[in-house]
Motif scaffolding. Structure first.
Motif, short mmCIF file in Angstrom:
data_model
loop_
_atom_site.label_atom_id
_atom_site.label_comp_id
_atom_site.label_asym_id
_atom_site.label_seq_id
_atom_site.Cartn_x
_atom_site.Cartn_y
_atom_site.Cartn_z
N VAL A 126 -5.35 5.02 16.16
CA VAL A 126 -5.18 4.93 17.61
C VAL A 126 -3.72 4.90 18.03
N GLU A 127 -2.87 4.18 17.29
CA GLU A 127 -1.46 4.11 17.69
C GLU A 127 -0.79 5.48 17.58
N ARG A 128 -1.13 6.22 16.54
CA ARG A 128 -0.56 7.55 16.36
C ARG A 128 -1.05 8.51 17.44
N GLU B 176 8.01 5.05 13.08
CA GLU B 176 7.12 3.94 12.69
C GLU B 176 5.89 4.48 11.98
N TYR B 177 5.36 5.58 12.44
CA TYR B 177 4.19 6.19 11.83
C TYR B 177 4.50 6.66 10.41
N ARG B 178 5.61 7.35 10.23
CA ARG B 178 5.98 7.84 8.90
C ARG B 178 6.27 6.69 7.95
N ARG B 179 6.89 5.62 8.47
CA ARG B 179 7.16 4.45 7.63
C ARG B 179 5.86 3.81 7.18
N PHE B 180 4.89 3.75 8.08
CA PHE B 180 3.59 3.18 7.71
C PHE B 180 2.96 3.96 6.57
N LEU B 181 2.95 5.27 6.66
CA LEU B 181 2.32 6.09 5.62
C LEU B 181 3.02 5.91 4.27
#
Length: 255
Positions: free
Chosen positions: A103-105, A114-119
């Motif tokens: 949902v955040e993406r 932030e998305y790439r760091r999460f992955l």
């Protein structure tokens, strides 16, 4: 699936879930089960079916709201760590740290960085959990768009279920394909040998629950033995009706 057939199978699986919980407590093991999927996939119903007969002292359900201002400044995984199990405990995440990949993406609630760091960090985070002795199971509940739309319509028509429809759910209906792409990218980055994903068909929720529970039981070592029967000692005297001096304390009988 007919309800009577479903209930018969579920009853046997729930007895085995109790035996599984007893084994967790006996051995001091820690179990985390993550439930992810599209809106209205059936996560809440699956969790309810699993926990219905369990000892409430031995499990917790973590269904976290959106982060507050303070939590937004923390390490992303920090607020989820606080809900991890101690020895003998089972924790079920009704959505989890994977909010960032879903949902955040899709809704733009996190930055690309932030998305790439999460992955990158998520497999490392989960490796730390597993290396510390936590058993981690991750389930994706799969539902087709037509079935999802039907469930949305049922919720909209039922006053007792409308609370399940959030403003985000309504907007997300227009982003079905975007959620699919985000899911595929999430699988690609986070499906690992130590924390693999398990996809369950939830177009038929009854069958989906039974298949998920059976798979869960197969992943968690337990002997399946029920607790020994308890023989109650005879009651002394005649059974007595509850009495109170102040009769006004009783709730009025309406049925």
């Amino acid at each position: 699936m007919k309800r009577d057939d479903y209930q018969d199978v579920l009853k046997g699986l729930q007895r085995e879930l109790v035996a599984m919980q007893n084994a967790l407590v006996r051995d001091g093991r820690r179990l985390v089960v993550v439930f992810e999927g599209r809106d209205a996939a059936g996560k809440g119903g699956a969790i309810k079916a699993i926990t219905e007969k369990l000892n409430t002292r031995g499990y917790r359900i973590a269904a976290l709201p959106k982060p507050d201002e303070r939590e937004r400044t923390q390490w992303y995984f920090q607020r989820y760590v606080a809900h991890l199990p101690a020895a003998g405990e089972l924790v079920l995440f009704d959505r989890s740290w994977y909010n960032r990949a879903g949902v955040e993406r899709v809704m733009g609630y996190c930055s690309d960085a932030e998305y790439r760091r999460f992955l990158r960090e998520c497999p490392k985070f989960e490796r730390m959990l597993v290396d510390d002795g936590i058993q981690l199971l991750k389930y994706w509940l799969a539902v087709d768009q037509a079935e999802q739309e039907q469930r949305f319509a049922e919720r909209a028509a039922d006053p007792a279920k409308r609370w399940k429809l959030s403003p985000i759910d309504l907007v997300a209906r227009e982003k079905y394909a975007d959620y699919g792409r985000a899911r595929d990218r999430m699988f690609e980055a986070t499906h690992t040998a130590w924390a693999p994903w398990h996809v369950v068909d939830f177009n038929d929720q009854k069958r989906g629950r039974l298949n998920l529970i059976r798979h869960l039981l197969e992943q968690v070592p337990h002997d399946g033995a029920a607790q020994p029967a308890v023989k109650l000692p005879p009651l002394k005297g005649k059974p007595k009706r509850e009495k109170l001096e102040d009769a006004s304390l009783w709730v009025r009988e309406a049925y």
